[in-house]
Scaffold this motif. Structure first.
Motif, PDB file in Angstrom:
ATOM      1  N   ALA A  23       0.841  -1.191   0.000  1.00 60.47           N
ATOM      2  CA  ALA A  23       0.000   0.000   0.000  1.00 60.47           C
ATOM      3  C   ALA A  23       0.878   1.244   0.000  1.00 60.47           C
ATOM      4  O   ALA A  23       1.813   1.357   0.792  1.00 60.47           O
ATOM      5  CB  ALA A  23      -0.895  -0.007   1.235  1.00 60.47           C
ATOM      6  N   ASP A  73      -3.308  -1.740  -8.672  1.00 54.97           N
ATOM      7  CA  ASP A  73      -4.609  -1.083  -8.719  1.00 54.97           C
ATOM      8  C   ASP A  73      -4.363   0.365  -8.327  1.00 54.97           C
ATOM      9  O   ASP A  73      -4.230   0.682  -7.134  1.00 54.97           O
ATOM     10  CB  ASP A  73      -5.578  -1.769  -7.750  1.00 54.97           C
ATOM     11  CG  ASP A  73      -6.982  -1.209  -7.840  1.00 54.97           C
ATOM     12  OD1 ASP A  73      -7.140  -0.054  -8.301  1.00 54.97           O
ATOM     13  OD2 ASP A  73      -7.917  -1.903  -7.439  1.00 54.97           O
ATOM     14  N   LYS A  76      -6.547   2.101  -5.819  1.00 57.39           N
ATOM     15  CA  LYS A  76      -6.334   1.732  -4.422  1.00 57.39           C
ATOM     16  C   LYS A  76      -4.908   2.015  -3.960  1.00 57.39           C
ATOM     17  O   LYS A  76      -4.550   1.682  -2.832  1.00 57.39           O
ATOM     18  CB  LYS A  76      -6.650   0.253  -4.210  1.00 57.39           C
ATOM     19  CG  LYS A  76      -8.101  -0.107  -4.446  1.00 57.39           C
ATOM     20  CD  LYS A  76      -8.359  -1.585  -4.160  1.00 57.39           C
ATOM     21  CE  LYS A  76      -9.833  -1.928  -4.341  1.00 57.39           C
ATOM     22  NZ  LYS A  76     -10.100  -3.372  -4.072  1.00 57.39           N
ATOM     23  N   ASN A  77      -4.109   2.588  -4.841  1.00 61.22           N
ATOM     24  CA  ASN A  77      -2.706   2.859  -4.492  1.00 61.22           C
ATOM     25  C   ASN A  77      -2.010   1.612  -3.976  1.00 61.22           C
ATOM     26  O   ASN A  77      -1.265   1.653  -2.977  1.00 61.22           O
ATOM     27  CB  ASN A  77      -2.600   3.977  -3.442  1.00 61.22           C
ATOM     28  CG  ASN A  77      -2.653   5.358  -4.052  1.00 61.22           C
ATOM     29  OD1 ASN A  77      -3.013   5.515  -5.215  1.00 61.22           O
ATOM     30  ND2 ASN A  77      -2.301   6.355  -3.280  1.00 61.22           N
ATOM     31  N   THR A  78      -2.220   0.512  -4.652  1.00 58.68           N
ATOM     32  CA  THR A  78      -1.689  -0.766  -4.173  1.00 58.68           C
ATOM     33  C   THR A  78      -1.085  -1.566  -5.323  1.00 58.68           C
ATOM     34  O   THR A  78      -1.635  -1.590  -6.426  1.00 58.68           O
ATOM     35  CB  THR A  78      -2.794  -1.597  -3.500  1.00 58.68           C
ATOM     36  OG1 THR A  78      -3.356  -0.842  -2.423  1.00 58.68           O
ATOM     37  CG2 THR A  78      -2.227  -2.896  -2.934  1.00 58.68           C
TER      38      THR A  78
END
Length: 119
Positions: A23, A73, A76-78
């Protein structure tokens, strides 16, 4: 500035699967090239996989190609690392890293997450 936090590591039997997540904080994540690296005890950190800012280009180390999949993603900053068919030699500390598109060096690193594969 980007802060990275990995999760998802743990103990798994050989042949099993794990999914690591990374994250990222910061509004510029979607413009960053992201990578996963791993480090064995007493060894240098080594490249595992990388993904372009849109996710259209990926690259893998020969030792994990066909078993690991990197994805992201941006909403989602992931960034993820799906690890299948795990082997005992995959046991290591896994790090997420990021760099701006125009920079060759990875500037930002997570704290690492331990993956242990039992045979």
């Amino acid at each position: 500035q980007v802060a990275l936090v990995e999760s998802g590591g743990g103990l798994v039997q050989a042949g099993g699967s794990l999914r690591l997540s990374c994250a990222a904080s910061g509004r510029t994540f979607s413009s960053y090239f992201m990578g996963w690296f791993r480090q064995f005890p007493g060894k240098e950190r080594e490249f595992v996989a990388s993904i372009s800012w849109r996710g259209s280009r990926t690259s893998y180390a020969a030792s994990v190609k066909g078993r690991f999949t990197i994805s992201r993603d941006n909403a989602k900053n992931t960034v993820y690392l799906q690890m299948n068919s795990l082997k005992s030699e995959d046991t290591a500390t896994y790090y997420c890293a990021g760099r701006p598109i125009a920079v060759e060096e990875y500037l930002y690193w997570g704290q690492g997450t331990q993956v242990t594969v039992s045979s």
